[in-house]
Design an enzyme around this catalytic site. Structure first.
Site, PDB file in Angstrom:
ATOM      1  N   THR A  12     -14.253 -27.079   1.994  1.00 11.40           N
ATOM      2  CA  THR A  12     -14.301 -25.879   2.834  1.00 11.40           C
ATOM      3  C   THR A  12     -13.109 -25.826   3.787  1.00 11.40           C
ATOM      4  OG1 THR A  12     -15.797 -27.159   4.228  1.00 11.40           O
ATOM      5  CG2 THR A  12     -16.807 -25.494   2.806  1.00 11.40           C
TER       6      THR A  12
ATOM      7  N   GLY B 236      -8.440 -44.203  -2.083  1.00 11.46           N
ATOM      8  CA  GLY B 236      -8.932 -43.286  -3.110  1.00 11.46           C
ATOM      9  C   GLY B 236     -10.434 -43.358  -3.299  1.00 11.46           C
TER      10      GLY B 236
ATOM     11  N   GLY C 215     -12.721 -41.808  -1.401  1.00  9.42           N
ATOM     12  CA  GLY C 215     -13.418 -40.668  -0.803  1.00  9.42           C
ATOM     13  C   GLY C 215     -13.670 -40.849   0.688  1.00  9.42           C
ATOM     14  N   LEU C 216     -13.091 -41.888   1.292  1.00 11.37           N
ATOM     15  CA  LEU C 216     -13.327 -42.162   2.708  1.00 11.37           C
ATOM     16  C   LEU C 216     -12.065 -41.971   3.536  1.00 11.37           C
ATOM     17  CD1 LEU C 216     -15.672 -45.268   2.278  1.00 11.37           C
ATOM     18  CD2 LEU C 216     -16.292 -42.857   2.492  1.00 11.37           C
ATOM     19  N   SER C 217     -11.094 -41.306   2.922  1.00 13.01           N
ATOM     20  CA  SER C 217      -9.884 -40.867   3.621  1.00 13.01           C
ATOM     21  C   SER C 217      -8.999 -42.004   4.136  1.00 13.01           C
ATOM     22  CB  SER C 217     -10.261 -39.929   4.770  1.00 13.01           C
ATOM     23  OG  SER C 217      -9.096 -39.367   5.283  1.00 13.01           O
ATOM     24  N   SER C 218      -8.619 -42.857   3.203  1.00  6.01           N
ATOM     25  CA  SER C 218      -7.652 -43.893   3.564  1.00  6.01           C
ATOM     26  C   SER C 218      -6.312 -43.275   3.929  1.00  6.01           C
ATOM     27  CB  SER C 218      -7.450 -44.860   2.393  1.00  6.01           C
ATOM     28  OG  SER C 218      -6.816 -44.216   1.299  1.00  6.01           O
ATOM     29  N   SER C 219      -5.995 -42.136   3.320  1.00  7.49           N
ATOM     30  CA  SER C 219      -4.665 -41.567   3.548  1.00  7.49           C
ATOM     31  C   SER C 219      -4.521 -41.033   4.972  1.00  7.49           C
ATOM     32  CB  SER C 219      -4.335 -40.500   2.505  1.00  7.49           C
ATOM     33  OG  SER C 219      -5.195 -39.393   2.607  1.00  7.49           O
TER      34      SER C 219
ATOM     35  N   GLU D  37       0.923 -34.861   4.253  1.00  9.27           N
ATOM     36  CA  GLU D  37       0.315 -34.818   2.917  1.00  9.27           C
ATOM     37  C   GLU D  37       0.704 -33.547   2.165  1.00  9.27           C
ATOM     38  OE1 GLU D  37      -3.280 -36.607   2.152  1.00  9.27           O
ATOM     39  OE2 GLU D  37      -3.285 -37.844   3.953  1.00  9.27           O
TER      40      GLU D  37
ATOM     41  N   ASP E  14      -9.465 -34.386   7.394  1.00 11.99           N
ATOM     42  CA  ASP E  14      -9.326 -35.845   7.422  1.00 11.99           C
ATOM     43  C   ASP E  14      -8.475 -36.337   8.596  1.00 11.99           C
ATOM     44  OD1 ASP E  14     -10.873 -35.708   5.186  1.00 11.99           O
ATOM     45  OD2 ASP E  14      -9.307 -36.312   3.780  1.00 11.99           O
TER      46      ASP E  14
HETATM   47  P1  ADP Z   1      -8.342 -41.069   0.116  1.00  9.66           P
HETATM   48  O1  ADP Z   1      -7.632 -40.523   1.292  1.00  9.66           O
HETATM   49  O2  ADP Z   1      -9.625 -40.347  -0.160  1.00  9.66           O
HETATM   50  O3  ADP Z   1      -8.544 -42.547   0.175  1.00  9.66           O
HETATM   51  P2  ADP Z   1      -5.965 -40.112  -1.218  1.00  9.66           P
HETATM   52  O4  ADP Z   1      -5.594 -39.884  -2.648  1.00  9.66           O
HETATM   53  O5  ADP Z   1      -5.875 -38.951  -0.308  1.00  9.66           O
HETATM   54  O6  ADP Z   1      -7.423 -40.769  -1.175  1.00  9.66           O
HETATM   55  O7  ADP Z   1      -5.063 -41.252  -0.598  1.00  9.66           O
HETATM   56  C1  ADP Z   1      -4.893 -42.514  -1.237  1.00  9.66           C
HETATM   57  C2  ADP Z   1      -3.426 -42.877  -1.212  1.00  9.66           C
HETATM   58  O8  ADP Z   1      -2.998 -43.084   0.155  1.00  9.66           O
HETATM   59  C3  ADP Z   1      -3.131 -44.183  -1.902  1.00  9.66           C
HETATM   60  O9  ADP Z   1      -2.918 -43.995  -3.282  1.00  9.66           O
HETATM   61  C4  ADP Z   1      -1.855 -44.642  -1.188  1.00  9.66           C
HETATM   62  O10 ADP Z   1      -0.720 -43.969  -1.717  1.00  9.66           O
HETATM   63  C5  ADP Z   1      -2.053 -44.114   0.224  1.00  9.66           C
HETATM   64  N1  ADP Z   1      -2.593 -45.161   1.135  1.00  9.66           N
HETATM   65  C6  ADP Z   1      -3.756 -45.140   1.804  1.00  9.66           C
HETATM   66  N2  ADP Z   1      -3.924 -46.257   2.557  1.00  9.66           N
HETATM   67  C7  ADP Z   1      -2.833 -47.012   2.370  1.00  9.66           C
HETATM   68  C8  ADP Z   1      -2.405 -48.289   2.863  1.00  9.66           C
HETATM   69  N3  ADP Z   1      -3.148 -49.003   3.699  1.00  9.66           N
HETATM   70  N4  ADP Z   1      -1.202 -48.756   2.440  1.00  9.66           N
HETATM   71  C9  ADP Z   1      -0.444 -48.027   1.606  1.00  9.66           C
HETATM   72  N5  ADP Z   1      -0.789 -46.832   1.100  1.00  9.66           N
HETATM   73  C10 ADP Z   1      -1.968 -46.319   1.458  1.00  9.66           C
HETATM   74 MG    MG Z   2      -6.798 -38.593   1.472  1.00 12.37          MG
END
Ligand code: ADP
Ligand code: MG
Length: 372
Positions: free
Chosen positions: A29, A114, A116-120, A152, A164
């Site tokens: 959304t 990747g 679904g918990l927003s690592s990016s 992003e 996020d």
């Molecule tokens: P999500 O945000 O849901 O985890 P995304 O596809 O939006 O999934 O983001 C994942 C990408 O973010 C990874 O493939 C990598 O490129 C980058 N990323 C996230 N955390 C790190 C980290 N700690 N070190 C390096 N790259 C990271």
């Molecule tokens: Mg992300």
């Protein structure tokens, strides 16, 4: 000796962190100008950093094998890998006229990448926080969230919304962040004491820059053109009959967004009233809409959801995050989450042996609530 010292031969001068998040409801959304309800989780991305006297940026991530990557400020260009998050950050800050020099940085995150918990966004905001502290940049927390989204969108090529980075920057533990993404206003909603959320990771990985997410976004834009609105946010349940006239799949995509927005508003009032059963029903409706109308679920997620339906203590369950893998979130009574989550995780792991589930067969439930 710390890993930073081993890699860079000096000690860091700044440390910063930002959390991952679970989206309680309001999926897909945010880029439609709608409502979302994420909350931060006790998993974080941590960045250690030291300013250099030259224009070299050297960076290493424990989550990417630890190798050192390097570039010069001013020479940023997208490479299609994780360094784009770092390059995007310095390129955008420089473009805004912030004065930077080079730096050394070490990244380590316990937010699954990747999942679904927003690592990016945790990475975007942690790095921006570290740079804000190191260079004393005059940036507000909202500025950091906006920059995170632009990194992003403009550099990584993932057309994600503001949710996020906003919750990574503004979220408070124990509170959900109710966001109106069109007005860019938000409210902290306390999680009721009697509620608990359990996050279970399917082990199936997605990358938001890799296609499907962007396709959904384009479908929403096409639906807007066909309906003569600038954002799906402008439509409500009263417009559903008009939406039915769209060709498939646009009809279903728009229907998901419109009904999901309405469910977020209802979820906020359910939380505020402490009505967990109403919230649970909204979770289940949201999941069905994501599966049937938005088509972002995958078989492994459906396995987890089915197992969660077999547990009477689970009040509601849904796919969380952008989909195409990732995690589910369950609603349960406070104090019960760990045990329920463990049972579902074990059942899922057992199935993984027979069915073609991802290699990751042992999942650990993550429980969040008012006090976590
Ligand atoms: P999500 O945000 O849901 O985890 P995304 O596809 O939006 O999934 O983001 C994942 C990408 O973010 C990874 O493939 C990598 O490129 C980058 N990323 C996230 N955390 C790190 C980290 N700690 N070190 C390096 N790259 C990271
Ligand atoms: Mg992300």
């Amino acid at each position: 000796m710390s890993r930073f010292e081993k890699i860079f031969g000096t000690i860091p001068s700044v440390e910063a962190a930002a959390p991952g998040r679970v989206n309680l409801i309001g999926e897909h959304t945010d880029y439609n100008g709608g409502f979302v309800l994420p909350m931060p989780i006790p998993r974080t991305c941590r960045v250690q950093l030291r300013i250099r006297g030259d224009d070299r940026v050297r960076v290493s991530s424990a989550n990417q094998g630890g190798d050192m990557r390097e570039y010069r400020l001013g020479s940023e260009k997208p490479l299609g890998d994780w360094l784009d998050y770092i390059q995007g950050c310095t390129a955008l800050l420089s473009r805004q006229g912030q004065s930077l020099t080079g730096f050394d940085a070490f990244i380590a995150s316990d937010v699954p990448l990747g999942g679904g918990l927003s690592s990016s966004a945790a990475l975007d905001v942690a790095l921006l926080r570290a740079l804000r502290a190191a260079f004393r940049l005059p940036l507000s927390d909202l500025d950091l969230a906006r920059l995170g989204q632009r990194i992003e969108n403009e550099f990584v090529g993932a057309r994600v919304g503001i949710m996020d980075p906003l919750v990574a920057s503004l979220g408070r533990p124990g509170f959900a962040l109710f966001v109106d993404t069109r007005e860019l206003t938000w409210r902290q909603i306390p999680i009721p004491e009697q509620a608990e959320f359990v996050i279970l990771d399917s082990g199936v990985r997605h990358r938001h820059s890799a296609g499907d997410y962007n396709t959904r976004r384009s479908e929403c834009e096409q639906a807007c053109r066909d309906l003569g609105v600038s954002q799906l946010r402008e439509l409500g349940r009263e417009d559903l009959s008009r939406i039915e006239s769209l060709p498939d799949p646009l009809r279903r995509r728009a229907r998901h967004v419109v009904t999901e927005n309405d469910r977020v508003l209802q979820a906020v009032s359910a939380l505020e009233a402490g009505d967990l059963h109403r919230l649970g029903r909204l979770f289940d409706e949201s999941h069905a809409s994501q599966r049937d109308d938005y088509e972002v679920s995958v078989p492994e997620i459906e396995t987890l959801i089915a197992l969660a339906h077999d547990e009477p203590g689970v009040i509601g369950r849904r796919l969380t995050g952008g989909g195409f893998g990732g995690s589910i979130v369950l609603l349960t009574i406070a104090g019960r989450g760990q045990e329920l989550g463990q049972r579902i995780a074990e059942a899922y792991s057992r199935r993984a042996k027979g069915v073609s589930l991802p290699a990751r067969t042992q999942i650990t439930p993550l429980v969040v609530g008012r006090s976590a």
